[in-house]
Design a protein around this motif. Structure first.
Motif, PDB file in Angstrom:
ATOM      1  N   LYS A 112       0.833  -1.200   0.000  1.00 49.96           N
ATOM      2  CA  LYS A 112       0.000   0.000   0.000  1.00 49.96           C
ATOM      3  C   LYS A 112       0.870   1.254   0.000  1.00 49.96           C
ATOM      4  O   LYS A 112       0.642   2.178  -0.785  1.00 49.96           O
ATOM      5  CB  LYS A 112      -0.919  -0.019   1.233  1.00 49.96           C
ATOM      6  N   SER A 113       1.896   1.254   0.811  1.00 52.94           N
ATOM      7  CA  SER A 113       2.804   2.395   0.892  1.00 52.94           C
ATOM      8  C   SER A 113       3.500   2.649  -0.450  1.00 52.94           C
ATOM      9  O   SER A 113       3.598   3.799  -0.903  1.00 52.94           O
ATOM     10  CB  SER A 113       3.837   2.135   1.990  1.00 52.94           C
ATOM     11  N   GLN A 116       0.956   3.996  -2.987  1.00 51.67           N
ATOM     12  CA  GLN A 116       0.625   5.387  -2.666  1.00 51.67           C
ATOM     13  C   GLN A 116       1.747   6.325  -3.090  1.00 51.67           C
ATOM     14  O   GLN A 116       1.493   7.415  -3.607  1.00 51.67           O
ATOM     15  CB  GLN A 116       0.339   5.535  -1.166  1.00 51.67           C
ATOM     16  N   LYS A 120       1.643   9.359  -5.656  1.00 57.96           N
ATOM     17  CA  LYS A 120       2.043  10.714  -5.262  1.00 57.96           C
ATOM     18  C   LYS A 120       2.938  11.316  -6.348  1.00 57.96           C
ATOM     19  O   LYS A 120       2.858  12.503  -6.647  1.00 57.96           O
ATOM     20  CB  LYS A 120       2.787  10.684  -3.923  1.00 57.96           C
ATOM     21  N   LYS A 129      -3.186   2.786  -9.313  1.00 58.24           N
ATOM     22  CA  LYS A 129      -4.505   3.015  -8.708  1.00 58.24           C
ATOM     23  C   LYS A 129      -5.234   1.696  -8.502  1.00 58.24           C
ATOM     24  O   LYS A 129      -5.774   1.437  -7.424  1.00 58.24           O
ATOM     25  CB  LYS A 129      -5.371   3.929  -9.602  1.00 58.24           C
ATOM     26  N   LEU A 132      -3.526  -0.458  -5.838  1.00 60.26           N
ATOM     27  CA  LEU A 132      -3.804   0.061  -4.491  1.00 60.26           C
ATOM     28  C   LEU A 132      -5.206  -0.351  -4.055  1.00 60.26           C
ATOM     29  O   LEU A 132      -5.396  -0.819  -2.920  1.00 60.26           O
ATOM     30  CB  LEU A 132      -3.645   1.580  -4.450  1.00 60.26           C
TER      31      LEU A 132
END
Length: 147
Positions: A112-113, A116, A120, A129, A132
């Protein structure tokens, strides 16, 4: 693009550029053993000369990681993706690639990190997307099952 003037190519830089182009060519032809060897030579040369563009070195690490991923050498691939990230922290693709492996290994929080961070850096990165979203669903399902 860099805002500082480009230095003239030295012989070593020119040779490195050719090495990288050859590696990309072999990669695109799916000659992965040869591509991996050429990426390794390029990376080694860059680390010795300390005179390579970060984006090119990061791309070489990322692509070598892809080859290792295809071989299912996940931990070695993650090392290359991490090296790519350390070389150029503005490059979203190795974050995404490392996230895929972490997801497959069940490390949902780490995946997830990574996804993300990729988003970003590039908010329009559609694969990141979707990955995630799937990670969040699977993480929740794992919590619901109590493990």
């Amino acid at each position: 693009m860099t805002s500082h003037p480009q230095q003239p190519f030295t012989f070593m830089e020119d040779e490195n550029c050719q090495l990288l182009e050859n590696a990309h060519s072999e990669f695109n032809k799916r000659n992965f053993d040869k591509a991996e060897e050429l990426y390794a030579r390029f990376i080694s040369s860059c680390l010795q000369s300390r005179n390579c563009e970060a984006s090119k070195l990061a791309t070489a690490y990322n692509n070598r990681g892809q080859i290792k991923y295809f071989r299912v050498d996940f931990y070695e691939a993650m090392e290359d993706y991490t090296s790519a990230i350390q070389t150029d922290c503005q490059f979203p693709i190795p974050f995404y690639n490392r996230g895929l492996i972490r997801y497959r290994l069940g490390f949902f929080e780490d995946a997830k990190s990574d996804f993300q961070q990729a988003l970003k850096l590039d908010a329009n990165f559609e694969d990141a997307k979707m990955s995630l979203q799937q990670t969040l669903l699977d993480q929740q399902e794992k919590l619901n099952r109590g493990y």
